[in-house]
Design a protein around this motif. Sequence first.
Motif, mmCIF file in Angstrom:
data_model
loop_
_atom_site.group_PDB
_atom_site.id
_atom_site.type_symbol
_atom_site.label_atom_id
_atom_site.label_comp_id
_atom_site.label_asym_id
_atom_site.label_seq_id
_atom_site.Cartn_x
_atom_site.Cartn_y
_atom_site.Cartn_z
ATOM 1 N N TYR A 122 -13.237 -11.039 -31.887
ATOM 2 C CA TYR A 122 -13.665 -11.249 -33.274
ATOM 3 C C TYR A 122 -15.047 -11.907 -33.309
ATOM 4 O O TYR A 122 -15.941 -11.480 -34.037
ATOM 5 C CB TYR A 122 -12.660 -12.143 -34.009
ATOM 6 N N LEU A 123 -15.213 -12.955 -32.488
ATOM 7 C CA LEU A 123 -16.490 -13.673 -32.468
ATOM 8 C C LEU A 123 -17.629 -12.769 -32.017
ATOM 9 O O LEU A 123 -18.764 -12.879 -32.508
ATOM 10 C CB LEU A 123 -16.385 -14.887 -31.540
ATOM 11 N N LYS A 124 -17.347 -11.870 -31.082
ATOM 12 C CA LYS A 124 -18.385 -10.985 -30.545
ATOM 13 C C LYS A 124 -18.983 -10.105 -31.640
ATOM 14 O O LYS A 124 -20.175 -9.768 -31.593
ATOM 15 C CB LYS A 124 -17.785 -10.117 -29.438
ATOM 16 N N HIS A 125 -18.187 -9.750 -32.631
ATOM 17 C CA HIS A 125 -18.668 -8.879 -33.702
ATOM 18 C C HIS A 125 -19.851 -9.494 -34.451
ATOM 19 O O HIS A 125 -20.861 -8.821 -34.671
ATOM 20 C CB HIS A 125 -17.536 -8.549 -34.682
ATOM 21 N N PHE A 126 -19.695 -10.755 -34.857
ATOM 22 C CA PHE A 126 -20.841 -11.312 -35.603
ATOM 23 C C PHE A 126 -21.894 -11.938 -34.701
ATOM 24 O O PHE A 126 -22.987 -12.260 -35.137
ATOM 25 C CB PHE A 126 -20.378 -12.285 -36.707
ATOM 26 N N GLU A 127 -21.574 -12.069 -33.414
ATOM 27 C CA GLU A 127 -22.611 -12.493 -32.470
ATOM 28 C C GLU A 127 -23.650 -11.398 -32.283
ATOM 29 O O GLU A 127 -24.841 -11.681 -32.139
ATOM 30 C CB GLU A 127 -21.988 -12.852 -31.123
ATOM 31 N N ILE A 128 -23.192 -10.127 -32.271
ATOM 32 C CA ILE A 128 -24.125 -9.016 -32.060
ATOM 33 C C ILE A 128 -24.442 -8.285 -33.362
ATOM 34 O O ILE A 128 -25.235 -7.347 -33.373
ATOM 35 C CB ILE A 128 -23.575 -8.013 -31.034
ATOM 36 N N GLY A 129 -23.790 -8.702 -34.456
ATOM 37 C CA GLY A 129 -24.073 -8.089 -35.752
ATOM 38 C C GLY A 129 -23.487 -6.713 -35.933
ATOM 39 O O GLY A 129 -24.051 -5.868 -36.643
ATOM 40 N N GLY A 130 -22.370 -6.450 -35.302
ATOM 41 C CA GLY A 130 -21.717 -5.146 -35.436
ATOM 42 C C GLY A 130 -20.532 -5.041 -34.500
ATOM 43 O O GLY A 130 -20.172 -6.004 -33.820
ATOM 44 N N CYS A 131 -19.944 -3.859 -34.461
ATOM 45 C CA CYS A 131 -18.790 -3.658 -33.592
ATOM 46 C C CYS A 131 -19.261 -3.393 -32.167
ATOM 47 O O CYS A 131 -20.023 -2.446 -31.934
ATOM 48 C CB CYS A 131 -17.935 -2.492 -34.088
ATOM 49 N N ASP A 178 -15.732 -19.116 -39.576
ATOM 50 C CA ASP A 178 -14.872 -19.642 -40.643
ATOM 51 C C ASP A 178 -13.979 -18.556 -41.236
ATOM 52 O O ASP A 178 -12.899 -18.843 -41.766
ATOM 53 C CB ASP A 178 -15.724 -20.264 -41.755
ATOM 54 N N ASP A 179 -14.423 -17.299 -41.169
ATOM 55 C CA ASP A 179 -13.618 -16.203 -41.711
ATOM 56 C C ASP A 179 -12.312 -16.028 -40.956
ATOM 57 O O ASP A 179 -11.328 -15.529 -41.507
ATOM 58 C CB ASP A 179 -14.403 -14.888 -41.670
ATOM 59 N N LEU A 180 -12.299 -16.424 -39.681
ATOM 60 C CA LEU A 180 -11.053 -16.348 -38.919
ATOM 61 C C LEU A 180 -10.033 -17.324 -39.486
ATOM 62 O O LEU A 180 -8.840 -17.024 -39.563
ATOM 63 C CB LEU A 180 -11.306 -16.626 -37.444
ATOM 64 N N SER A 181 -10.514 -18.499 -39.886
ATOM 65 C CA SER A 181 -9.616 -19.454 -40.542
ATOM 66 C C SER A 181 -9.176 -18.934 -41.900
ATOM 67 O O SER A 181 -8.029 -19.135 -42.315
ATOM 68 C CB SER A 181 -10.317 -20.811 -40.708
ATOM 69 N N GLN A 216 -10.716 -7.195 -47.454
ATOM 70 C CA GLN A 216 -12.135 -7.453 -47.721
ATOM 71 C C GLN A 216 -12.776 -8.269 -46.606
ATOM 72 O O GLN A 216 -13.882 -7.954 -46.133
ATOM 73 C CB GLN A 216 -12.299 -8.194 -49.063
ATOM 74 N N VAL A 217 -12.089 -9.319 -46.174
ATOM 75 C CA VAL A 217 -12.664 -10.176 -45.126
ATOM 76 C C VAL A 217 -12.732 -9.429 -43.793
ATOM 77 O O VAL A 217 -13.712 -9.547 -43.049
ATOM 78 C CB VAL A 217 -11.849 -11.475 -44.987
ATOM 79 N N LEU A 218 -11.701 -8.646 -43.479
ATOM 80 C CA LEU A 218 -11.703 -7.885 -42.229
ATOM 81 C C LEU A 218 -12.809 -6.832 -42.206
ATOM 82 O O LEU A 218 -13.407 -6.572 -41.157
ATOM 83 C CB LEU A 218 -10.341 -7.225 -42.000
ATOM 84 N N LYS A 219 -13.091 -6.233 -43.346
ATOM 85 C CA LYS A 219 -14.206 -5.282 -43.418
ATOM 86 C C LYS A 219 -15.513 -5.977 -43.042
ATOM 87 O O LYS A 219 -16.344 -5.414 -42.306
ATOM 88 C CB LYS A 219 -14.313 -4.701 -44.834
ATOM 89 N N VAL A 237 -10.302 -5.458 -33.822
ATOM 90 C CA VAL A 237 -10.641 -5.770 -35.210
ATOM 91 C C VAL A 237 -10.540 -4.522 -36.081
ATOM 92 O O VAL A 237 -9.991 -4.554 -37.189
ATOM 93 C CB VAL A 237 -12.052 -6.384 -35.305
ATOM 94 N N ARG A 238 -11.061 -3.414 -35.574
ATOM 95 C CA ARG A 238 -10.998 -2.167 -36.336
ATOM 96 C C ARG A 238 -9.555 -1.689 -36.509
ATOM 97 O O ARG A 238 -9.167 -1.200 -37.564
ATOM 98 C CB ARG A 238 -11.828 -1.086 -35.641
ATOM 99 N N THR A 239 -8.762 -1.853 -35.457
ATOM 100 C CA THR A 239 -7.354 -1.456 -35.536
ATOM 101 C C THR A 239 -6.613 -2.266 -36.583
ATOM 102 O O THR A 239 -5.882 -1.725 -37.419
ATOM 103 C CB THR A 239 -6.671 -1.624 -34.167
ATOM 104 N N VAL A 240 -6.786 -3.583 -36.552
ATOM 105 C CA VAL A 240 -6.116 -4.459 -37.510
ATOM 106 C C VAL A 240 -6.605 -4.166 -38.928
ATOM 107 O O VAL A 240 -5.823 -4.196 -39.883
ATOM 108 C CB VAL A 240 -6.334 -5.939 -37.139
ATOM 109 N N LEU A 241 -7.881 -3.855 -39.066
ATOM 110 C CA LEU A 241 -8.413 -3.480 -40.383
ATOM 111 C C LEU A 241 -7.721 -2.233 -40.913
ATOM 112 O O LEU A 241 -7.327 -2.177 -42.086
ATOM 113 C CB LEU A 241 -9.923 -3.255 -40.300
ATOM 114 N N ARG A 242 -7.578 -1.222 -40.073
ATOM 115 C CA ARG A 242 -6.930 0.016 -40.519
ATOM 116 C C ARG A 242 -5.495 -0.235 -40.961
ATOM 117 O O ARG A 242 -5.027 0.302 -41.967
ATOM 118 C CB ARG A 242 -6.954 1.058 -39.392
ATOM 119 N N TRP A 243 -4.774 -1.050 -40.198
ATOM 120 C CA TRP A 243 -3.400 -1.394 -40.581
ATOM 121 C C TRP A 243 -3.392 -2.155 -41.902
ATOM 122 O O TRP A 243 -2.560 -1.894 -42.771
ATOM 123 C CB TRP A 243 -2.749 -2.244 -39.487
ATOM 124 N N THR A 244 -4.325 -3.092 -42.048
ATOM 125 C CA THR A 244 -4.370 -3.912 -43.262
ATOM 126 C C THR A 244 -4.720 -3.063 -44.481
ATOM 127 O O THR A 244 -4.192 -3.296 -45.581
ATOM 128 C CB THR A 244 -5.374 -5.059 -43.086
#
Length: 429
Positions: free
Chosen positions: A407-416, A368-371, A355-358, A325-332
Amino acid sequence: MTQLTPVLTNNWDVPNAFTLDGYGEYTAAKKALTTIEPDAVIQMVKDSGLRGRGGAGFPTGMKWGFIPQNDGKPHYLVVNADESEPGTCKDIPLMMANPHSLIEGVIITAYAIRANYAFIYVRGEVLHVIRRIQAAVREAYEKGYLGTNILGSGFDLELVVHSGAGAYICGEETALLDSLEGYRGQPRLKPPFPAVAGLYASPTVVNNVESIASVPSIVSMGADWFAGMGTEKSKGFGIFSLSGHVTRPGQYEAPLGITLRELLDMAGGIRQGHELKFWTPGGSSTAIFTAEHLDVPLDFESVSANGSLLGTRALQIFDETTCVVRTVLRWTEFYAHESCGKCTPCREGTYWLKQVLKRLEKGQGTEDDLSTITDIADNILGRSFCALGDGATSPIHSSVKHFREEYLKHFEIGGCPFDPAASTVWGKA
């Protein structure tokens, strides 16, 4: 193991390789200008099967053949040396170590398309490379390889080294031409294509550095020699750039069709104690691959059949310590910053992807953000003026496809989950 085929990289370890003394005489240019007709040179490149080495893979000889002859207009050759994409790092070292291979290729190409003016458009930040190319051009002029009546052939050629101002969008051929003309670098609507109305509204060939630098060896060794390497439809050799979590990163010149597994064997494998997680076959604008793609032949057709693009053969290697996720964010973030803003899908789409990737990377998103990000990517793909928008969508779609659980793991634990400060580490309770 597929053997390396050092041609463009053959003299990189010679201390004075970048000088005319280290490179040698322009024997291929002399052969072409004094013994081969221009149309025969074009046919030779067609027969070799050389395809554009800048990413698109369009047949080089065919592109040259599109230039109309006897049209009463000046013809131009423009070398795209604006290497700017994250991970792509082959043309800069090539120009640094072996600039005369490029200049000799320029002479042969210009002769073939009957152009008396050529330009090398270099990214402005690489000042050391610009100075080296300029020095090589001066040497060529002094030796009589550039200027009037080159090698007594009656062919004249003026070569200009032009430095850009550091915009990734100028790597797109029509934006590059606008920049070269002194305008803001933005893509043109096509048609007309550069072959008909390019630089100064005249017929123009725009080719990548590696494409042009490959021409002298084809003229010297023959089309069959070049076509004897690679695969049936992706012929010849190319420079594969390995970077990231690999033991010996660098440039590996090999036949097209080699696999990442073979390249990693040559490069000492993934750094000690780690394993491959994901990688890019052609830079950040191509869909990411995983370990299951280790044996995909790195040629245009095979990579495309597996859902990505060969691109510039920029193989960025990432091990299991890397957050997708962080890698794709940096590219984006890069694509959002470099969007020229001319077309709405790219200008607005890359901004909102960022914005959404951040939010997702911080663990503040929802499923839903993945969609949302895939929907945004769908609305950019095929709807932007140039390939920058399309390229920005590749890591989005492929990362969600291969690493949805991450991706799901990020908001499951509330962080990276890859943040050392996170209370939960990915894969551990």
